[in-house]
Scaffold this active site. Structure first.
Site, PDB file in Angstrom:
ATOM      1  N   HIS A  94       0.852  -1.197   0.000  1.00 39.53           N
ATOM      2  CA  HIS A  94       0.000   0.000   0.000  1.00 39.53           C
ATOM      3  C   HIS A  94       0.885   1.243   0.000  1.00 39.53           C
ATOM      4  O   HIS A  94       1.972   1.245   0.578  1.00 39.53           O
ATOM      5  CB  HIS A  94      -0.914  -0.009   1.233  1.00 39.53           C
ATOM      6  N   GLU A 166      -4.160   2.245  -7.063  1.00 37.01           N
ATOM      7  CA  GLU A 166      -4.529   3.368  -6.207  1.00 37.01           C
ATOM      8  C   GLU A 166      -3.697   4.596  -6.564  1.00 37.01           C
ATOM      9  O   GLU A 166      -2.541   4.706  -6.145  1.00 37.01           O
ATOM     10  CB  GLU A 166      -4.260   3.025  -4.739  1.00 37.01           C
TER      11      GLU A 166
END
EC number: 5.3.1.1
Length: 248
Positions: A94, A166
């Site tokens: 992430h 993302e």
């Protein structure tokens, strides 16, 4: 047809009691979902959430893990520990892990391999900054990430990888990529997988969009050709909001 997967990344939020409460509220709201439903609580909540989801269609993911089996790595959690708890997924790479904890693509690749060794499906995150987007290097930058992150897998492993695109500039900012921008970048990611593992594998890989996903944006995103789900942040912290996304 790829089955959609929608995962809620709770980040560093929710006590154990709060986490269980959200899951109990969520279960009846998503019981008829046509997609795979995943929640990603903190490590301290994993066991309680796993027990609370028993018998439901909700799967549980860890937000990170180490690549080593055991040892002197204070504060870390080993993949075998997650496997023993019955954890099905793990979020890896992430942007917050990359930025705040200096995670490299090489380390992420080790984690991806370790996840598969312990029967855990990795959700591998990638994405560009606003500066990279505006400089026109998005696809090149993400290709460099993916080529390292998922390198060295068998075809059977590669087709099970979930990739989460993302755009860093859209995480927690309220900004979101247009559905066209998201789909175009996800298609570029799929083409990288084609280069690495062939079209047959790439056609099976599920690629999510993440970045300020809301109930009022999910329907148009999911209508696009290559978007196979969402990695949801803030909107996954309330059962009502998250179910509105899951039941798009």
């Amino acid at each position: 047809m790829r089955k959609a997967i929608i995962a809620g990344n709770w980040k560093m939020n929710k006590t154990v009691d709060e986490a269980v409460k959200v899951v109990e509220e969520l279960k009846p709201l998503v019981k008829d979902a046509t997609c795979d439903v995943v929640v990603c609580p903190t490590f301290v909540c994993l066991d309680a959430v796993k027990k609370a989801t028993a018998g439901s269609n909700i799967k549980v993911a860890a937000q990170n893990m180490h690549f080593e089996e055991s040892g002197a790595f204070t504060g870390e959690v080993a993949p075998g520990m997650l496997e023993a708890m019955g954890i099905e997924y793990v979020v890896l790479g992430h942007s917050e892990r990359r930025e705040y904890f200096n995670e490299t693509d090489e380390a992420i690749n080790k984690k991806v391999k370790a996840a598969f060794a312990h029967n855990i499906t990795p959700i591998v995150c990638c994405g560009e900054t606003l500066e990279q987007r505006e400089s026109g290097v998005t696809n090149n930058f993400i290709a460099c990430q993916i080529k390292v992150d998922i390198a060295g897998l068998t075809k059977e492993q590669a087709e099970k990888v979930v990739i989460a695109y993302e755009p860093i500039w859209a995480i927690g900012t309220g900004k979101t990529a247009t559905k066209e921008q998201a789909n175009e970048t996800i298609l570029a990611i799929r083409n990288v997988v084609v280069e690495m593992y062939g079209k047959e594998v790439a056609d099976k890989v599920r690629i999510q969009y993440g970045g300020s996903v809301k109930p009022n944006t999910i329907t148009e995103q999911m209508a696009m050709s290559d978007i196979d789900g969402a990695l949801v942040g803030g909107a996954s912290l309330k059962a009502e909001d998250f179910s509105g996304i899951v039941n798009y």
